[in-house]
Design a protein around this motif. Structure first.
Motif, mmCIF file in Angstrom:
data_model
loop_
_atom_site.group_PDB
_atom_site.id
_atom_site.type_symbol
_atom_site.label_atom_id
_atom_site.label_comp_id
_atom_site.label_asym_id
_atom_site.label_seq_id
_atom_site.Cartn_x
_atom_site.Cartn_y
_atom_site.Cartn_z
ATOM 1 N N CYS A 179 0.838 -1.208 0.000
ATOM 2 C CA CYS A 179 0.000 0.000 0.000
ATOM 3 C C CYS A 179 0.868 1.251 0.000
ATOM 4 O O CYS A 179 0.574 2.218 -0.717
ATOM 5 N N GLN A 180 1.945 1.234 0.773
ATOM 6 C CA GLN A 180 2.847 2.388 0.780
ATOM 7 C C GLN A 180 3.493 2.579 -0.591
ATOM 8 O O GLN A 180 3.680 3.710 -1.040
ATOM 9 N N SER A 181 3.807 1.482 -1.253
ATOM 10 C CA SER A 181 4.381 1.549 -2.596
ATOM 11 C C SER A 181 3.377 2.136 -3.595
ATOM 12 O O SER A 181 3.740 2.969 -4.434
ATOM 13 N N ILE A 182 2.124 1.706 -3.502
ATOM 14 C CA ILE A 182 1.065 2.240 -4.368
ATOM 15 C C ILE A 182 0.925 3.741 -4.125
ATOM 16 O O ILE A 182 0.829 4.535 -5.061
ATOM 17 N N MET A 183 0.956 4.134 -2.855
ATOM 18 C CA MET A 183 0.830 5.542 -2.493
ATOM 19 C C MET A 183 1.985 6.358 -3.085
ATOM 20 O O MET A 183 1.769 7.439 -3.640
ATOM 21 N N GLU A 184 3.190 5.836 -2.993
ATOM 22 C CA GLU A 184 4.357 6.527 -3.554
ATOM 23 C C GLU A 184 4.233 6.681 -5.064
ATOM 24 O O GLU A 184 4.527 7.752 -5.614
ATOM 25 N N ASP A 185 3.809 5.606 -5.732
ATOM 26 C CA ASP A 185 3.622 5.683 -7.192
ATOM 27 C C ASP A 185 2.621 6.772 -7.546
ATOM 28 O O ASP A 185 2.866 7.585 -8.443
ATOM 29 N N MET A 186 1.501 6.793 -6.840
ATOM 30 C CA MET A 186 0.462 7.776 -7.132
ATOM 31 C C MET A 186 0.957 9.195 -6.848
ATOM 32 O O MET A 186 0.637 10.129 -7.582
ATOM 33 N N ARG A 187 1.746 9.338 -5.808
ATOM 34 C CA ARG A 187 2.305 10.651 -5.476
ATOM 35 C C ARG A 187 3.183 11.178 -6.610
ATOM 36 O O ARG A 187 3.283 12.382 -6.818
ATOM 37 N N HIS A 188 3.789 10.253 -7.337
ATOM 38 C CA HIS A 188 4.653 10.639 -8.462
ATOM 39 C C HIS A 188 3.926 10.546 -9.803
ATOM 40 O O HIS A 188 4.557 10.514 -10.862
ATOM 41 N N GLY A 189 2.591 10.485 -9.756
ATOM 42 C CA GLY A 189 1.800 10.507 -10.986
ATOM 43 C C GLY A 189 1.724 9.183 -11.722
ATOM 44 O O GLY A 189 1.346 9.151 -12.888
ATOM 45 N N LYS A 190 2.075 8.092 -11.052
ATOM 46 C CA LYS A 190 2.010 6.759 -11.675
ATOM 47 C C LYS A 190 0.783 6.037 -11.141
ATOM 48 O O LYS A 190 0.737 5.664 -9.966
ATOM 49 N N TYR A 191 -0.188 5.831 -12.006
ATOM 50 C CA TYR A 191 -1.438 5.169 -11.615
ATOM 51 C C TYR A 191 -1.484 3.807 -12.302
ATOM 52 O O TYR A 191 -1.975 3.678 -13.413
ATOM 53 N N LYS A 192 -0.929 2.806 -11.629
ATOM 54 C CA LYS A 192 -0.799 1.471 -12.205
ATOM 55 C C LYS A 192 -2.034 0.611 -11.956
ATOM 56 O O LYS A 192 -2.192 -0.420 -12.571
ATOM 57 N N TRP A 193 -2.880 1.021 -11.013
ATOM 58 C CA TRP A 193 -4.049 0.244 -10.614
ATOM 59 C C TRP A 193 -5.308 1.004 -11.026
ATOM 60 O O TRP A 193 -5.389 2.217 -10.823
ATOM 61 N N THR A 194 -6.307 0.283 -11.515
ATOM 62 C CA THR A 194 -7.602 0.896 -11.787
ATOM 63 C C THR A 194 -8.370 0.985 -10.469
ATOM 64 O O THR A 194 -8.019 0.308 -9.488
ATOM 65 N N SER A 195 -9.433 1.780 -10.457
ATOM 66 C CA SER A 195 -10.220 1.874 -9.223
ATOM 67 C C SER A 195 -10.857 0.516 -8.896
ATOM 68 O O SER A 195 -10.992 0.164 -7.723
ATOM 69 N N PHE A 196 -11.217 -0.260 -9.917
ATOM 70 C CA PHE A 196 -11.781 -1.588 -9.666
ATOM 71 C C PHE A 196 -10.734 -2.510 -9.041
ATOM 72 O O PHE A 196 -11.024 -3.226 -8.076
ATOM 73 N N GLN A 197 -9.515 -2.477 -9.544
ATOM 74 C CA GLN A 197 -8.448 -3.300 -8.964
ATOM 75 C C GLN A 197 -8.188 -2.894 -7.512
ATOM 76 O O GLN A 197 -7.961 -3.748 -6.645
ATOM 77 N N LEU A 198 -8.239 -1.604 -7.248
ATOM 78 C CA LEU A 198 -8.048 -1.134 -5.878
ATOM 79 C C LEU A 198 -9.200 -1.567 -4.973
ATOM 80 O O LEU A 198 -8.984 -1.860 -3.789
ATOM 81 N N ARG A 199 -10.413 -1.611 -5.508
ATOM 82 C CA ARG A 199 -11.549 -2.106 -4.710
ATOM 83 C C ARG A 199 -11.317 -3.566 -4.327
ATOM 84 O O ARG A 199 -11.598 -3.975 -3.197
ATOM 85 N N LEU A 200 -10.836 -4.352 -5.261
ATOM 86 C CA LEU A 200 -10.509 -5.750 -4.948
ATOM 87 C C LEU A 200 -9.364 -5.815 -3.936
ATOM 88 O O LEU A 200 -9.414 -6.591 -2.978
ATOM 89 N N TRP A 201 -8.346 -4.998 -4.152
ATOM 90 C CA TRP A 201 -7.196 -4.954 -3.247
ATOM 91 C C TRP A 201 -7.632 -4.594 -1.825
ATOM 92 O O TRP A 201 -7.117 -5.140 -0.855
ATOM 93 N N ASN A 202 -8.584 -3.702 -1.700
ATOM 94 C CA ASN A 202 -9.090 -3.292 -0.391
ATOM 95 C C ASN A 202 -9.651 -4.484 0.391
ATOM 96 O O ASN A 202 -9.570 -4.519 1.608
#
Length: 180
Positions: free
Chosen positions: A104-127
């Motif tokens: 989750c921290q890695s995903i957050m870091e990616d997003m902070r740097h403008g890298k959106y590797k996960w779709t909102s649906f994938q994140l819902r599953l990840w949750n």
């Protein structure tokens, strides 16, 4: 003293899980904000970056560390716990939850740097993965039975399938209703 440490352990487990659940929910909104008009997207993105960082740095990560320290302290006070098979299995799930937290921290870091590797649906599953870990850990801690963990794993797999199906059904509902 053991029961006081156990109470502290439970309190920080709750805080840690709240941080993880809310954090991934923020990731979903953060990802969906990228589809907004530029001005709105920029404002939302800056706010999500700020909130996510605070959530992990002030709540989730300290709660994880304090959960682990309290757990270690409980074993220190009752060394017979390390011979309990159920605890060994539980610690494997705890290790999985720590790995989940770090991802989750890695995903957050990616997003902070403008890298959106996960779709909102994938994140819902990840949750929902955190929910599965929570169920496994709680049942092992309460039932204290490694013998029944095979039945528990079967139940956990069924539970995971139900949760994942519910997320998929909800996604279809949102698409049908035109909800973003």
């Amino acid at each position: 003293m053991y029961l006081y440490v156990k109470a502290i352990h439970i309190i920080f487990v709750v805080s840690w899980m709240a941080g993880l659940f809310y954090g991934v929910r923020l990731f979903i909104y953060h990802t969906e904000a990228q589809d907004k008009p530029e001005v709105e997207r920029n404002v939302l993105t800056a706010e999500y970056v700020r909130i996510e960082k605070r959530l992990f740095n002030i709540i989730a990560t300290p709660a994880m560390i304090l959960t682990l320290l309290a757990g270690i302290t409980m074993v220190y006070f009752d060394t017979t716990l390390m011979r309990a098979n159920w605890l060994i299995v539980k610690l494997c799930f705890v290790a999985g939850l720590v790995a989940y937290h770090l991802k989750c921290q890695s995903i957050m870091e990616d997003m902070r740097h403008g890298k959106y590797k996960w779709t909102s649906f994938q994140l819902r599953l990840w949750n929902e993965v955190a929910t599965i870990f929570l169920f496994a850990i709680a049942f092992l801690a309460v039932l204290k039975s490694a013998v029944d963990w095979l039945y528990g794993m079967a139940g956990l797999i069924a539970f995971a399938a139900i949760i994942m199906s519910a997320v998929k059904i909800y996604k279809n509902y949102r698409v049908k209703k035109g909800i973003k």
